[in-house]
Write a protein that holds these residues in place. Structure first.
Motif, mmCIF file in Angstrom:
data_model
loop_
_atom_site.group_PDB
_atom_site.id
_atom_site.type_symbol
_atom_site.label_atom_id
_atom_site.label_comp_id
_atom_site.label_asym_id
_atom_site.label_seq_id
_atom_site.Cartn_x
_atom_site.Cartn_y
_atom_site.Cartn_z
ATOM 1 N N ILE A 105 0.860 -1.187 0.000
ATOM 2 C CA ILE A 105 0.000 0.000 0.000
ATOM 3 C C ILE A 105 0.894 1.235 0.000
ATOM 4 C CG2 ILE A 105 -1.828 1.243 1.208
ATOM 5 C CD1 ILE A 105 -2.605 -1.424 2.506
ATOM 6 N N VAL A 106 0.871 1.978 -1.083
ATOM 7 C CA VAL A 106 1.759 3.116 -1.268
ATOM 8 C C VAL A 106 1.206 4.345 -0.553
ATOM 9 C CG1 VAL A 106 2.889 4.616 -2.949
ATOM 10 C CG2 VAL A 106 2.493 2.204 -3.496
ATOM 11 N N LEU A 107 2.003 4.923 0.334
ATOM 12 C CA LEU A 107 1.610 6.126 1.058
ATOM 13 C C LEU A 107 2.190 7.359 0.382
ATOM 14 C CD1 LEU A 107 2.208 4.974 4.760
ATOM 15 C CD2 LEU A 107 0.005 5.283 3.621
ATOM 16 N N ASP A 108 1.362 8.370 0.210
ATOM 17 C CA ASP A 108 1.817 9.644 -0.353
ATOM 18 C C ASP A 108 2.280 10.537 0.802
ATOM 19 O OD1 ASP A 108 2.307 11.961 -1.702
ATOM 20 O OD2 ASP A 108 0.242 12.329 -2.328
ATOM 21 N N LEU A 109 3.581 10.702 0.921
ATOM 22 C CA LEU A 109 4.138 11.490 2.014
ATOM 23 C C LEU A 109 4.552 12.885 1.555
ATOM 24 C CD1 LEU A 109 6.449 8.707 3.536
ATOM 25 C CD2 LEU A 109 4.090 9.269 4.149
ATOM 26 N N SER A 110 4.219 13.236 0.317
ATOM 27 C CA SER A 110 4.713 14.491 -0.245
ATOM 28 C C SER A 110 3.782 15.671 -0.018
ATOM 29 C CB SER A 110 4.950 14.325 -1.749
ATOM 30 O OG SER A 110 3.726 14.003 -2.417
ATOM 31 N N GLY A 111 2.514 15.412 0.233
ATOM 32 C CA GLY A 111 1.547 16.502 0.343
ATOM 33 C C GLY A 111 1.442 17.082 1.738
ATOM 34 N N ARG A 112 0.578 18.071 1.883
ATOM 35 C CA ARG A 112 0.352 18.723 3.172
ATOM 36 C C ARG A 112 -0.720 18.010 3.988
ATOM 37 N NH1 ARG A 112 -0.826 24.876 1.895
ATOM 38 N NH2 ARG A 112 -0.933 24.895 4.175
ATOM 39 N N ARG A 113 -1.375 17.044 3.373
ATOM 40 C CA ARG A 113 -2.435 16.320 4.062
ATOM 41 C C ARG A 113 -1.849 15.476 5.192
ATOM 42 N NH1 ARG A 113 -6.617 12.191 0.986
ATOM 43 N NH2 ARG A 113 -8.189 12.088 2.639
ATOM 44 N N PRO A 114 -2.488 15.440 6.363
ATOM 45 C CA PRO A 114 -1.968 14.610 7.453
ATOM 46 C C PRO A 114 -1.945 13.138 7.061
ATOM 47 C CG PRO A 114 -4.182 15.401 7.961
ATOM 48 C CD PRO A 114 -3.713 16.158 6.758
ATOM 49 N N LEU A 115 -0.922 12.432 7.529
ATOM 50 C CA LEU A 115 -0.793 11.021 7.189
ATOM 51 C C LEU A 115 -1.939 10.214 7.794
ATOM 52 C CD1 LEU A 115 0.842 8.785 5.872
ATOM 53 C CD2 LEU A 115 2.230 8.651 7.954
ATOM 54 N N ALA A 116 -2.258 10.480 9.037
ATOM 55 C CA ALA A 116 -3.360 9.788 9.713
ATOM 56 C C ALA A 116 -4.215 10.819 10.429
ATOM 57 C CB ALA A 116 -2.827 8.754 10.696
ATOM 58 N N ARG A 117 -5.520 10.670 10.303
ATOM 59 C CA ARG A 117 -6.444 11.602 10.944
ATOM 60 C C ARG A 117 -7.680 10.842 11.390
ATOM 61 N NH1 ARG A 117 -10.963 14.080 9.548
ATOM 62 N NH2 ARG A 117 -10.915 13.414 7.372
ATOM 63 N N ALA A 118 -8.236 11.235 12.518
ATOM 64 C CA ALA A 118 -9.464 10.620 13.018
ATOM 65 C C ALA A 118 -10.668 11.268 12.354
ATOM 66 C CB ALA A 118 -9.558 10.775 14.530
ATOM 67 N N CYS A 119 -11.596 10.459 11.879
ATOM 68 C CA CYS A 119 -12.845 10.944 11.291
ATOM 69 C C CYS A 119 -13.991 10.298 12.059
ATOM 70 C CB CYS A 119 -12.912 10.582 9.809
ATOM 71 S SG CYS A 119 -14.423 11.137 8.970
ATOM 72 N N LEU A 120 -14.891 11.106 12.582
ATOM 73 C CA LEU A 120 -16.000 10.590 13.374
ATOM 74 C C LEU A 120 -17.038 9.945 12.465
ATOM 75 C CD1 LEU A 120 -17.276 10.268 16.155
ATOM 76 C CD2 LEU A 120 -18.296 12.541 15.879
ATOM 77 N N ASP A 121 -17.280 8.662 12.675
ATOM 78 C CA ASP A 121 -18.204 7.884 11.858
ATOM 79 C C ASP A 121 -19.644 8.186 12.269
ATOM 80 O OD1 ASP A 121 -19.737 5.415 10.937
ATOM 81 O OD2 ASP A 121 -17.738 4.953 10.183
ATOM 82 N N TRP A 122 -20.474 8.637 11.339
ATOM 83 C CA TRP A 122 -21.822 9.083 11.711
ATOM 84 C C TRP A 122 -22.778 7.937 11.986
ATOM 85 C CZ3 TRP A 122 -25.853 7.693 8.514
ATOM 86 C CH2 TRP A 122 -25.563 7.425 7.187
ATOM 87 N N THR A 123 -22.465 6.707 11.545
ATOM 88 C CA THR A 123 -23.333 5.578 11.888
ATOM 89 C C THR A 123 -22.847 4.869 13.144
ATOM 90 O OG1 THR A 123 -22.099 4.181 10.319
ATOM 91 C CG2 THR A 123 -24.172 5.136 9.558
ATOM 92 N N GLU A 124 -21.537 4.726 13.294
ATOM 93 C CA GLU A 124 -20.989 4.017 14.447
ATOM 94 C C GLU A 124 -20.728 4.935 15.645
ATOM 95 O OE1 GLU A 124 -20.491 0.544 14.533
ATOM 96 O OE2 GLU A 124 -21.758 0.849 12.772
ATOM 97 N N ARG A 125 -20.677 6.250 15.391
ATOM 98 C CA ARG A 125 -20.404 7.238 16.445
ATOM 99 C C ARG A 125 -19.043 6.987 17.110
ATOM 100 N NH1 ARG A 125 -24.218 11.478 15.973
ATOM 101 N NH2 ARG A 125 -25.562 10.557 14.396
ATOM 102 N N ARG A 126 -18.113 6.478 16.342
ATOM 103 C CA ARG A 126 -16.732 6.278 16.758
ATOM 104 C C ARG A 126 -15.832 6.763 15.630
ATOM 105 N NH1 ARG A 126 -15.508 0.365 17.826
ATOM 106 N NH2 ARG A 126 -13.507 1.318 18.359
ATOM 107 N N THR A 127 -14.552 6.918 15.928
ATOM 108 C CA THR A 127 -13.644 7.429 14.908
ATOM 109 C C THR A 127 -13.016 6.300 14.093
ATOM 110 O OG1 THR A 127 -11.912 7.514 16.616
ATOM 111 C CG2 THR A 127 -13.052 9.559 16.099
ATOM 112 N N HIS A 128 -12.846 6.572 12.799
ATOM 113 C CA HIS A 128 -12.133 5.654 11.929
ATOM 114 C C HIS A 128 -10.967 6.388 11.275
ATOM 115 C CE1 HIS A 128 -15.461 7.218 9.189
ATOM 116 N NE2 HIS A 128 -14.350 7.668 8.624
ATOM 117 N N LEU A 129 -10.097 5.629 10.607
ATOM 118 C CA LEU A 129 -8.878 6.193 10.023
ATOM 119 C C LEU A 129 -9.166 6.946 8.734
ATOM 120 C CD1 LEU A 129 -5.755 6.395 9.905
ATOM 121 C CD2 LEU A 129 -5.776 4.218 8.652
#
Length: 237
Positions: free
Chosen positions: A164-188
């Protein structure tokens, strides 16, 4: 004497863009990460093409959508991952009772169940599938959640070993928590979440089903996720 915050006007203008049910419907549809034609969005939102065109013009002017012309068609998509994050974060604040309304038909019930089981959230995995993958990454010591989402050194090696190729060149964070609206927990989410989702679709671990964002884990995907992360098939259904 009070001094007005210069950002207030811009924030109010941005909020007004989203505070319309037709425009909100379009933004939610475009969370699938694909480009839609104006006609497709008009039918999805249940409004006339001329009405939808006015709404799209406002969303494009406000920087929430980008557009491209191809022949007679006008294609629009979210302006980027930050817009998708904004929409998802706002949806996650909607009371659960307002989101989980009783389905009116068997088809609607099936579509809702499929979305809750597994879906794309712009460009990363969400639903029970997204939570299962996030939990497994954490339990295997590949992802840390104690001080915010972050891949460990072992996690970086795992992504490389899995192809799995990771793009490390951009300004986007490598890992970020996103709150799941159905599970009400965070996913990657973030670059790592996007790379994992892209690989899952390209490698045939998951396939899109229906016309919404729902995805289904294939037999190949079940074996891969079991071998790589120890995820049981029951957790994916």
């Amino acid at each position: 004497m009070t001094t007005k915050d210069p950002r207030a006007t811009g924030l109010a203008a941005l909020a007004s863009l989203i505070a319309d049910e037709t425009r909100a419907t379009c933004l939610l549809a475009l969370l699938d990460g694909r480009a839609w034609t104006a006609g497709e969005l008009a039918r999805h939102a249940g409004v006339a093409a001329s009405t939808l065109s006015e709404h799209l013009g406002k969303l494009v002017a406000g920087g929430l959508l980008t557009e491209a012309r191809q022949g007679r068609h006008r294609y629009v998509r979210l302006a980027g991952a930050r817009v998708a994050q904004l929409v998802e974060d706002l949806v996650a604040q909607v009371p659960a009772a307002a989101v989980r309304h009783p389905p009116h038909t068997l088809r609607e019930s099936g579509a809702g169940a499929a979305m809750a089981r597994g879906r794309t959230c712009y460009d990363h995995l969400a639903g029970r599938l997204g939570i299962a993958v996030t939990d497994a990454l954490t339990e295997c010591g590949l992802l840390r959640q104690d001080t915010g989402f972050a891949l460990t050194d072992a996690g970086l090696e795992w992504f490389g070993g899995a192809g799995i190729v990771l793009d490390l060149s951009g300004r986007r964070p490598l890992a970020r928590a996103c709150l799941d609206w159905t599970e009400r927990r965070t996913h990657l989410a973030g670059a790592a979440g996007a790379a994992l989702c892209r690989h899952a679709l390209d490698a045939g671990w998951c396939v899109r089903i229906g016309s919404a964002r729902a995805v289904k884990v294939t037999a190949t995907g079940e074996r891969a996720l079991s071998d790589l992360l120890g995820i049981t098939s029951d957790a994916l259904r």
